[in-house]
Design a protein around this motif. Structure first.
Motif: not given
Length: 402
Positions: A390-402
Motif C-alpha cells: 500500500l502507498e503511504r503519504a508519510s515516508p516514515k510510516a512503518k506497518i507492523i503486523f502481529e
C-alpha cells in the motif's frame, strides 16, 4: 577475639535499632505505612518505643491476602488502641461484616478519614449512613454495596476521586452525590444497578469512565479531558444526544466501544486520542467513524477494534474508497493501532480499504500496528503482503503486523 567481635556486632546492632527508635514520630509512622498491617502491629511487641507509634499510624490497609481469619476482632482491636486521626482505610475482603462495617465507619467519621476503600469480592453490604458525615473525604472507592443518601447529606466538599463498582443506587441519589462534590476530578462507574439515567453535573471533572448500562446520559463537565464509555448494551434504544458533546469542549481523549449516534456534526478542536470499535459489516458505524475523523483534525493517536460482528452479513465494500471529505484529515496523526482484528477472508478487502484510506491521508504517520485475534481465520501471509504494497503519504510510516 571471636568473643569481642561478637560483642561489637551486638552493640552495633543495638545502636542501629536505637537510632531507628529515636526517629521523629512522623517518620516512624511513615515507615509503618509501608508494612502490612499485621507486621506493623508486631513492632509494638518487639520495640517498646514503637508501641505508641503503631497505635497512631494514620493509614490502615488490609488486602484479601493479608486479611486475618479473625478480621472483625483484629480491626476492632485496632480501633480500640488507636490514637489520633485515621486518614486512610483500605479493606478488600472476601465476605461482608455489616455490623462491623457500621462500627468502623462511625469510628472513622469521628477521626478525619480522607481516603476510604471498602471492596468486597461478592457479598453486598448496606453502607452505613455515618459514611456521609465524613466531611474530610477526598478519595472514595466502593465495591459491592448499596446506599441511600440521608436527608441531611450536605455533600463531600473535598472529594476529588470517586469510584463505584457493582453498587446499587437510585438515579436521583447518584445524581445528587456527584453534584454535591464540587472538586470532583475523577469519576469511574462500573456495573451499577438501580439506575439507568446518568445525569452527571461536575464542573471540575477531568476524567470520566463509564462501564455500566444506561438508557440516557447527560454530562455537564466543561473541563473534561478524557471520556471512556465501554460496555455491552442490552437496550437497543440507547442513543446519546448530539448535544452531549456541546458541554464537553475540552475533550482530548475519547474511548467508545459502541455506536450511539445517528449523526455527528461536531468539531473536536482539542481531541488528540481516539479509541473506538468498527464493525466492517455496518455502514452506519463506518459513517459514524468517518464523521469523528472529520471533526477531530488534531488527532494524534488512533485505536480501532476491527471486527465483523455478524458472520452472515456481507462486509461493506468501497465505503472508504468513495468516502468524501477526506481532504485535511489526519494532518497530525502519528500512531494507529488496529487491535483484536477479528475478520474472516471475506472482510479482508474492507479492512485493506480502511487501512489504505488512513495511509493515503496521514502525512505524519510513524507507526501502524495491526494485531490480529487468535480466533482470526484470514490468510495472514496474504494480508501482510497486501499491506506492505500500500502507498503511504508519510515516508516514515512503518506497518507492523502481529
Amino acid at each position: 577475639m571471636a568473643s569481642s567481635k561478637l560483642r561489637k556486632a551486638k552493640n552495633d546492632s543495638f545502636i542501629e535499632t536505637d537510632m531507628l527508635s529515636n526517629l521523629p514520630e512522623n517518620v516512624k509512622e511513615k515507615i509503618l505505612t509501608y508494612l502490612p498491617i499485621k507486621e506493623a502491629g508486631r513492632t509494638s511487641i518487639l520495640f517498646t518505643k514503637w508501641r505508641y507509634t503503631w497505635a497512631s499510624i494514620p493509614e490502615l490497609v488490609l488486602s484479601c491476602t493479608e486479611t486475618p481469619s479473625n478480621l472483625v476482632a483484629f480491626v476492632d482491636a485496632i480501633f480500640v488502641l488507636h490514637r489520633g486521626p485515621i486518614r486512610k482505610f483500605d479493606l478488600h475482603s472476601r465476605r461482608g461484616y455489616p455490623e462491623a462495617f457500621g462500627r468502623w465507619i462511625v469510628n472513622m467519621s469521628r477521626n478525619g478519614i480522607r481516603e476510604f476503600v471498602l471492596y468486597l469480592c461478592h457479598d453486598r453490604y448496606v453502607l452505613h449512613s455515618a459514611f456521609f458525615s465524613c466531611d474530610e473525604l477526598n478519595c472514595v472507592n466502593l465495591g459491592y454495596c448499596s446506599f441511600k443518601l440521608p436527608s441531611r447529606f450536605k455533600g463531600f466538599e473535598l472529594l476529588h476521586t470517586l469510584k463505584l463498582k457493582k453498587v446499587a443506587v437510585s438515579d436521583d441519589d447518584l445524581e445528587k452525590l456527584i453534584s454535591s462534590c464540587p472538586l470532583l476530578t475523577k469519576l469511574k462507574l462500573v456495573a451499577l444497578s438501580g439506575c439507568v439515567v446518568l445525569n452527571i453535573h461536575a464542573p471540575n471533572l477531568l476524567s470520566l469512565k463509564l462501564f455500566t448500562e444506561f438508557l440516557n446520559l447527560q454530562i455537564y463537565a466543561p473541563k473534561l479531558l478524557s471520556l471512556s464509555v465501554e460496555m455491552i448494551f442490552t437496550h437497543e434504544s440507547v442513543q446519546l444526544r448530539e448535544s452531549l458533546f456541546g458541554n464537553l469542549p475540552n475533550l482530548e481523549t475519547i474511548v467508545m466501544r459502541k455506536h450511539f449516534f445517528k449523526k455527528f456534526p461536531l468539531i473536536f478542536n482539542r481531541l488528540k486520542n481516539l479509541a473506538i470499535n468498527l464493525d466492517f459489516g455496518e455502514e452506519k458505524e463506518a459513517a459514524f467513524v468517518l464523521a469523528l475523523f472529520q471533526g477531530a483534525t488534531h488527532l494524534q493517536s488512533l485505536t480501532i477494534g476491527a471486527f465483523l460482528c455478524d458472520q452472515d452479513t456481507l462486509p461493506i465494500s468501497n465505503f472508504w474508497e468513495k468516502a468524501e471529505g477526506r481532504e485535511g484529515l489526519f494532518k497530525q496523526l502519528q500512531t494507529v493501532d488496529i487491535v483484536d482484528w477479528r475478520v474472516e477472508n471475506s472482510a479482508v478487502d474492507s479492512l485493506l480499504s480502511f487501512v489504505k484510506f488512513i495511509l493515503n491521508s496521514a502525512s505524519q504517520l510513524e507507526t501502524m500496528m495491526i494485531t490480529e485475534s487468535q480466533e482470526n481465520k484470514a490468510d495472514e501471509r496474504m494480508m501482510l503482503k497486501q499491506l506492505l504494497q500500500l502507498e503511504r503519504a508519510s515516508p516514515k510510516a512503518k506497518i507492523i503486523f502481529e
